[in-house]
Design an enzyme around this catalytic site. Structure first.
Site, short mmCIF file in Angstrom:
data_model
loop_
_atom_site.label_atom_id
_atom_site.label_comp_id
_atom_site.label_asym_id
_atom_site.label_seq_id
_atom_site.Cartn_x
_atom_site.Cartn_y
_atom_site.Cartn_z
NE ARG A 14 -1.46 2.51 2.86
CZ ARG A 14 -0.98 3.63 3.36
NH1 ARG A 14 -0.77 4.67 2.58
NH2 ARG A 14 -0.64 3.72 4.63
CG ASP A 15 2.84 4.33 3.13
OD1 ASP A 15 2.81 5.24 2.29
OD2 ASP A 15 2.87 4.55 4.35
CB CYS A 240 3.62 9.66 1.31
SG CYS A 240 1.87 10.04 1.15
N1 COA Z 1 -12.90 4.69 -4.54
C1 COA Z 1 -12.96 4.92 -5.86
N2 COA Z 1 -13.39 6.09 -6.40
C2 COA Z 1 -13.78 7.05 -5.53
C3 COA Z 1 -13.76 6.86 -4.15
C4 COA Z 1 -13.28 5.63 -3.66
N3 COA Z 1 -13.19 5.37 -2.35
N4 COA Z 1 -14.22 7.99 -3.57
C5 COA Z 1 -14.51 8.85 -4.54
N5 COA Z 1 -14.24 8.28 -5.74
C6 COA Z 1 -14.39 8.89 -7.08
C7 COA Z 1 -15.66 9.62 -7.32
O1 COA Z 1 -16.66 8.76 -7.77
C8 COA Z 1 -15.26 10.61 -8.35
O2 COA Z 1 -15.17 9.96 -9.60
P1 COA Z 1 -15.55 10.74 -10.95
O3 COA Z 1 -14.61 11.90 -11.04
O4 COA Z 1 -15.32 9.70 -12.00
O5 COA Z 1 -16.97 11.13 -10.77
C9 COA Z 1 -13.84 10.99 -7.95
O6 COA Z 1 -13.36 9.86 -7.19
C10 COA Z 1 -13.79 12.20 -7.07
O7 COA Z 1 -14.75 12.09 -6.06
P2 COA Z 1 -15.05 13.19 -5.00
O8 COA Z 1 -16.07 12.67 -4.03
O9 COA Z 1 -15.33 14.49 -5.67
O10 COA Z 1 -13.70 13.22 -4.22
P3 COA Z 1 -12.48 14.19 -4.28
O11 COA Z 1 -12.08 14.59 -5.63
O12 COA Z 1 -12.78 15.25 -3.28
O13 COA Z 1 -11.37 13.19 -3.71
C11 COA Z 1 -10.86 11.23 -2.40
C12 COA Z 1 -11.52 12.58 -2.44
C13 COA Z 1 -10.72 10.85 -0.94
C14 COA Z 1 -11.71 10.22 -3.12
C15 COA Z 1 -9.49 11.30 -3.11
O14 COA Z 1 -8.80 12.44 -2.69
C16 COA Z 1 -8.63 10.08 -2.79
O15 COA Z 1 -8.95 8.98 -3.23
N6 COA Z 1 -7.55 10.26 -2.06
C17 COA Z 1 -6.70 9.15 -1.68
C18 COA Z 1 -5.42 9.68 -1.19
C19 COA Z 1 -4.49 8.57 -0.79
O16 COA Z 1 -4.62 7.41 -1.12
N7 COA Z 1 -3.47 8.96 -0.02
C20 COA Z 1 -2.48 8.06 0.43
C21 COA Z 1 -2.89 7.35 1.64
S1 COA Z 1 -2.49 8.17 3.13
ZN ZN Z 2 2.85 6.18 5.52
#
Ligand code: COA
Ligand code: ZN
Length: 301
Positions: A14-15, A240
């Site tokens: 994952r990370d 990250c």
């Molecule tokens: N799994 C898959 N797709 C997801 C989702 C999930 N858990 N949550 C939201 N989405 C999709 C939405 O359907 C949308 O898709 P579209 O553009 O095709 O319509 C898109 O992601 C954006 O959704 P939205 O609710 O507007 O979210 P956002 O743009 O504000 O992003 C997160 C929020 C949380 C979904 C996004 O920032 C993210 O996935 N971050 C992960 C960060 C990460 O992994 N960091 C490392 C770990 S610490």
């Molecule tokens: Zn970490």
């Protein structure tokens, strides 16, 4: 008092993998996860159910779960929202890791939510989880934020109290997202949060990065404070994309070596783990940070 056996939670899939921009072949990821389990890793974070736009490397999570579901290890996935938790459950997982950041700036950057919104998201997940699901909450930037610097202890205490009120039986991980923590502060923070009456039903984990070379020392400081679960990544893979400048997690082999030397068995077969770490290090685009891997094999394990 928990049993005095360290539990390693392997987070390279994952990370580590999330730090590699070009998607790795699904079969290669499954092969490495299977080898990590075969080396005796008792817990493995398989990846994250996040937006594939945010982290393209994680777009094949359903297949990863499918290809690893027979493994004896406890398998978990990270989720940033209810949708991610639902997808993880649908794929067949029974361990969910919900992540949010204590620091507002990092939370906005990582999951595009305020801390208050993320706490509401946690509440939704707690209410939606079927009985028997294991919940862990990762408190990212529990020590230091890549944007705002040192996170005040009182901010962490406040966040922990709020999380414990919503998820009174969850495992709570204090995450040193940037690797900037020091062993003294790790001990102080774990001592403080474990003493809170609000957290009486919670258990604890430490998620460390090795950016400043403190990873093993920090984990051992957490151990001395009674923490028994440690996130590490084989080969120290990582960096990250949401924490500029941070390097990979503490290398699993380095921490396993420390525990072995101290007579605390993790159940992990170190020579086999080192072989997997070598394969991880050979992945295209990966940045690694292990010490033990560079010691002549006969001396390392
Ligand atoms: N799994 C898959 N797709 C997801 C989702 C999930 N858990 N949550 C939201 N989405 C999709 C939405 O359907 C949308 O898709 P579209 O553009 O095709 O319509 C898109 O992601 C954006 O959704 P939205 O609710 O507007 O979210 P956002 O743009 O504000 O992003 C997160 C929020 C949380 C979904 C996004 O920032 C993210 O996935 N971050 C992960 C960060 C990460 O992994 N960091 C490392 C770990 S610490
Ligand atoms: Zn970490």
């Amino acid at each position: 008092m928990a049993a005095a056996t360290p539990i390693i939670c392997e987070v390279a899939p994952r990370d580590g993998f999330q730090s590699i921009a070009n998607p790795l072949p699904t079969e290669a990821k499954i092969g490495i996860i299977r080898d990590l389990a075969a080396a005796g890793c008792p817990r493995i974070e398989l990846g994250s159910f996040v937006s594939p736009k945010a982290v393209p490397q994680m777009a094949d999570m359903a297949e990863i779960v499918e290809g690893t579901r027979d493994l004896p290890a406890e398998l978990a996935a990270l989720v940033p929202n209810l949708r991610g938790a639902e997808n993880a459950l649908k794929a067949g997982l029974r361990q969910i890791v919900y992540v949010f950041s204590v620091s507002q700036a990092h939370n906005l950057n990582n999951v595009r939510q305020t801390v208050a919104q993320s706490l509401t998201g946690l509440d939704e997940i707690v209410k939606a989880l079927p009985k028997g699901t294991f919940l862990r909450v990762d408190l990212a930037t529990a020590f230091d934020c890549p944007f705002d610097g040192g996170v005040p202890l009182m901010d962490l205490v406040e966040a922990v109290k709020q999380v414990a009120a919503i998820a009174p039986n969850a495992e709570l991980a204090l995450c040193d997202t940037t690797g900037r923590a020091n062993p003294f502060d790790v001990a102080r923070r774990f001592d403080t949060v474990q003493m809170l009456p609000e957290t009486a039903g919670n258990t604890w984990a430490f998620h460390g990065h090795n950016t400043f070379g403190q990873g093993v020392a920090n984990a051992l400081a957490a151990w001395q404070s009674g923490v028994r679960v440690f996130d590490t990544a084989a080969a120290g893979l990582g960096g990250c994309p949401f924490a500029p400048g941070a390097t990979g997690n503490t290398a699993t082999e380095d921490l396993v070596f420390a525990f072995n030397e101290g007579g605390r068995s993790t159940g992990i077969d170190l020579p086999r783990l080192l072989d997997v770490a070598d394969r991880i290090a050979a992945l295209p685009g990966g940045v690694t940070g292990s010490h033990l891997r560079h010691v002549p094999r006969g001396r390392a394990a």
